[in-house]
Design a protein around this motif. Structure first.
Motif: not given
Length: 325
Positions: A179-190
């Motif tokens: 891993a090179a950093g944290d995992m990012e998630t976005s719930f703004d569609h899409p």
């Protein structure tokens, strides 16, 4: 169920519970009280292809139409359908997209459609060094009906479950991925999920040559189980998939073997598969796109599907060979 089994809207609202029909009645009541003039539609799980659903539609059925939807005209003067998705879906997403439905006011058949665009698109950026080490970024975007399961899964994750999901995604790329950093998630569609990784030995170097294979891709698109068929092949659900790769190769190297560009129209209007490959200015761009439509492919055309599948799963569709100038 008889109409007497449908729970009144006030009770559903006060108890915060009801089946799909109860919730549709409550939605209708709220929209109607707001002056938005909703209407009921009784949808079905019948096939989206005309040829396979006509015998069922033309004969009286008790169980074919089993999902109550509520239609209302939205801000864009287009119909929005509610009732077959959950709280994690984008408003207007329709799970029963283009499936036969009945207008309960008129009794006429129709095919409600959603304009949200159901698709999963994945982008890879790969920076390659002369030693075979790679810095990789992956971003996957979910839209339409594909957005809801992604949103539901990751919104409910605990920090530990999120860490495990991140590790699983890394291992899908390579067992040696770091891993090179944290995992990012976005719930703004899409919505999207994105992470970066370092792969110490992504490419294999042999003297003045170096080769590697593209991660993932459309090789599992058709998922054919046999090379021959005696019966038609059924694609019951539309599918939109895209993979885009941007590979930055080391200075002083050039590509000598690349996947071939192609455009293939599938038989019986089942869609198309496009592959576009370019190499210039120290970069290799590979774009794979597939759009599958609901269709019934005759057995006599199955060989064409096999040929497309063989092309997508062949090593040459994913392998890139570089040479030092």
């Amino acid at each position: 169920l008889p109409l007497s089994a449908v729970t009144p809207a006030d009770r559903v609202l006060s108890e915060g519970y009801g089946n799909t029909t109860d919730r549709a009645v409550l939605l209708y009541a709220l929209l109607n009280a707001s002056g938005l003039e909703p209407r009921f539609i009784l949808s079905s799980d019948l096939p989206r292809t005309d040829g396979s659903r006509l015998p069922v539609v033309s004969i009286l059925q008790r169980e074919a139409f089993n999902t109550l939807l509520v239609e209302v005209i939205g801000d864009r003067k287009e119909p929005v359908y509610l009732g077959d998705t959950g709280q994690y879906a984008e408003i207007g997403t329709l799970a029963h997209n283009n499936q036969p439905a009945i207008d309960l006011n008129t009794g006429k058949l129709e095919n409600p459609r959603s304009g949200t665009g159901d698709a999963i698109e994945t982008e890879f950026t790969i920076n390659l060094s002369e030693t075979g080490r790679a810095e990789l970024t992956k971003k996957t975007t979910f839209s339409g009906i594909e957005f809801e399961p992604f949103h539901e899964q990751f919104a409910q994750f605990t920090p530990e479950e999120r860490r495990r999901a991140h590790q699983s995604l890394l291992s899908q790329i390579s067992q040696s991925a770091e891993a090179a950093g944290d995992m990012e998630t976005s719930f703004d569609h899409p919505g999207h999920i994105q992470f970066a990784a370092v792969l110490p030995a992504y490419a294999v170097r042999d003297g003045d040559q170096m080769y590697f294979t593209l991660p993932e891709g459309l090789n599992g698109l058709l998922n054919l189980k046999t090379s021959r068929r005696e019966n038609p092949f059924y694609i019951g659900k539309p599918l939109n998939r895209a993979f885009r790769y941007k590979i930055v190769i080391p200075e002083g190297w050039e590509a000598v073997l690349l996947p071939a560009s192609s455009r293939t129209e599938l038989p019986a209007g089942a869609g198309r598969v496009d592959v576009n490959v370019t190499a210039r200015g120290g970069q290799i761009i590979v774009v794979q796109q597939a759009q599958l439509n609901e269709s019934i492919i005759p057995a006599c055309d199955y060989a064409r599907l096999v040929a497309v599948n063989d092309g997508l799963t062949a090593p040459s569709a994913r392998t890139i060979l570089l040479r030092k100038k």
